[in-house]
Every structure is written in C-alpha cells, then in structure tokens.
Design an enzyme around this catalytic site. Structure first.
Site, mmCIF file in Angstrom:
data_model
loop_
_atom_site.group_PDB
_atom_site.id
_atom_site.type_symbol
_atom_site.label_atom_id
_atom_site.label_comp_id
_atom_site.label_asym_id
_atom_site.label_seq_id
_atom_site.Cartn_x
_atom_site.Cartn_y
_atom_site.Cartn_z
ATOM 1 N N GLY A 1 0.876 -1.168 0.000
ATOM 2 C CA GLY A 1 0.000 0.000 0.000
ATOM 3 C C GLY A 1 0.907 1.209 0.000
ATOM 4 N N GLU A 2 0.840 1.963 1.077
ATOM 5 C CA GLU A 2 1.698 3.142 1.178
ATOM 6 C C GLU A 2 2.226 3.166 2.605
ATOM 7 O OE1 GLU A 2 3.687 6.564 0.559
ATOM 8 O OE2 GLU A 2 2.194 6.421 2.154
ATOM 9 N N SER A 3 3.531 2.986 2.742
ATOM 10 C CA SER A 3 4.076 2.760 4.085
ATOM 11 C C SER A 3 3.889 3.969 4.999
ATOM 12 C CB SER A 3 5.551 2.355 4.008
ATOM 13 O OG SER A 3 6.291 3.299 3.270
ATOM 14 N N CYS B 1 5.860 -5.471 0.038
ATOM 15 C CA CYS B 1 5.997 -4.114 -0.474
ATOM 16 C C CYS B 1 6.013 -3.087 0.666
ATOM 17 C CB CYS B 1 4.925 -3.858 -1.514
ATOM 18 S SG CYS B 1 5.439 -2.612 -2.681
ATOM 19 N N ARG C 1 13.060 2.756 -0.256
ATOM 20 C CA ARG C 1 11.606 2.749 -0.226
ATOM 21 C C ARG C 1 10.955 2.880 -1.601
ATOM 22 N NH1 ARG C 1 7.961 7.462 1.345
ATOM 23 N NH2 ARG C 1 6.010 6.348 1.114
ATOM 24 N N ARG D 1 5.406 0.649 -7.660
ATOM 25 C CA ARG D 1 6.207 1.658 -6.934
ATOM 26 C C ARG D 1 7.049 0.951 -5.862
ATOM 27 N NH1 ARG D 1 1.328 3.371 -6.767
ATOM 28 N NH2 ARG D 1 1.175 3.303 -4.522
ATOM 29 N N HIS E 1 4.084 -8.010 -5.084
ATOM 30 C CA HIS E 1 2.723 -8.273 -4.589
ATOM 31 C C HIS E 1 2.186 -9.644 -5.011
ATOM 32 C CE1 HIS E 1 1.413 -4.169 -3.247
ATOM 33 N NE2 HIS E 1 2.431 -3.824 -4.009
ATOM 34 N N GLU F 1 -0.132 -11.245 -3.801
ATOM 35 C CA GLU F 1 -1.593 -11.302 -3.634
ATOM 36 C C GLU F 1 -2.321 -10.757 -4.857
ATOM 37 O OE1 GLU F 1 0.375 -9.115 -2.480
ATOM 38 O OE2 GLU F 1 -0.590 -7.157 -2.402
#
Ligand code: GLN
Length: 208
Positions: free
Chosen positions: A49-51, A81, A111, A141, A183, A185
């Site tokens: 997602g977005e850390s 990720c 990152r 990303r 990813h 998943e």
C-alpha cells in the site's frame, strides 16, 4: 482447514487480496485493526500500500508498540511491499526520518527504488524455495533491498534499475520473518502464500 489462524493488517492497502488468497488455501484469515486482534493469531501479513499512510494510521490507533512486540517475540510475519518497508531496520528515501517504524528485519530498503522511474512492472523471478517454475511478480512503486545483515537468506533477486547485469534483492527470509518487494496477492499464483502458511505451521508446532 490448515489449523492456523493468520491475520492481515487492515489499515490501508491490499489486505482484502491477501485474505482472499489465504481463504483459497483453506486458512482461517482475519483482518487486524486493533492491538487485541493480534491475540490468538499464529501469523501476520503486513500488506502493500503506502508505508507512510499505514505507519500514520498504526501510530494513531496505538498499534506500533504491539506490532513491534509481535515481531520481536518471534511471531511469523510477512511484509509485502509497503509491509516490507515497515519491517526493515533501515530505510532510505522515506519520509519517516529513516527510523524503522516496526523493524525487526535487519535489512536496508530503498523505499521507492523502482518507484521513481517505472511506476510498475512485472518480471519472472527465479525463486528456488518455490520450485523450478519462475514466479511472475508484480512490482508497484516497489522498494528494493539494498543491504542485508548476516544470517538473512535471499530468496530472490531482480535486475537492478539501469543495469540489467546487476541485481537487487526482492525477497528475503530470516527465521519466521518473510519479506517480498512485490505483490503475490495480486497474482493467481498461491505459492508464496503456501510458503508462508508452511512457516506459520512450523513455528506453531515448535512453540505449541
Ligand atoms: N513504495 C511504496 C511505499 O513507500 C510501497 C508501494 C507498495 O506497497 N506497492 O510505501
């Protein structure tokens, strides 16, 4: 049922997809938003997602310390990720001041290693731990692991940016901790999830 219960941190990102993969393997899978929901779990997945966002929500909801205790307590944990970034002891190119948010995995991640130039790409990776068939990995990303401490097992690498003859690390394991820069998943290939379920099952039988 496999007899293990696995939680997926459900603050932000691709948690539903992980739950669906685990259910396809007949594993009991639950969303985790509160510290007490870690109780009784045998394993935890921290999704992509977005850390930064995930870290902020985790802080707001009082989850950072419980997650640190969980990982340091040797509980099986898989970060994909953004989840991998949160588990890394060191991160470069991040907004959170270079400080590990959860930590526990002694690697350095960049990152947005791939994020700056190519938003997303797919690559067939050799992953000996999953068998002879390459794994078709989706990178979004994506971070990369640029350094590992002794004792960290590299499970897969991917061509580095700008120089196809060099590679960076895309998947590692240290005992009960697994981290992938991509990813699994978002594919139809269940092998990484099956691999993690095996780790969780092994640790459960050792500690139980
Ligand atoms: N680079 C992103 C971050 O910093 C992670 C991207 C992802 O999880 N797909 O959080």
């Amino acid at each position: 049922m496999s007899g293990v219960r696995i939680g997926v941190l459900a603050l932000q990102g691709a948690f539903r997809e992980h739950i669906a993969m685990l259910k396809r393997l007949n594993v009991e899978a639950v969303e985790v938003r509160l510290a007490q929901e870690l109780d009784g779990l045998d394993g935890l997945i921290i999704p992509g997602g977005e850390s930064t966002s995930m870290g902020l929500v985790a802080e707001r909801w009082g989850l950072v310390e419980p997650l640190r205790r969980w990982v340091r307590g040797g509980k099986p944990t898989w970060g994909t990720c953004a989840g991998m970034i949160l588990l890394a002891e060191n991160a470069t190119g991040q907004k959170l001041g270079g400080q590990a948010l959860i930590g526990g995995l002694d690697v350095t991640v960049n990152r947005n290693y791939f994020g700056r130039q190519v938003d997303s790409f797919e690559a067939d990776l050799d992953v000996p731990a999953l068998g002879d068939t390459p794994f078709h990995a989706v990178f979004i990303r994506a971070p990369a692991i640029t350094a590992v401490a002794e004792g960290i097992e590299t499970l897969s690498t991917v061509a580095s940016l700008g120089d196809e003859t060099e590679s960076v690390i895309a998947a590692v394991r240290k005992g009960p901790i697994l981290a992938t820069a991509f990813h699994p998943e978002l594919t139809d290939d269940l092998r990484w999830h099956r691999y993690f379920v095996r780790v969780v099952t092994e640790y459960k039988s050792c500690s139980g």
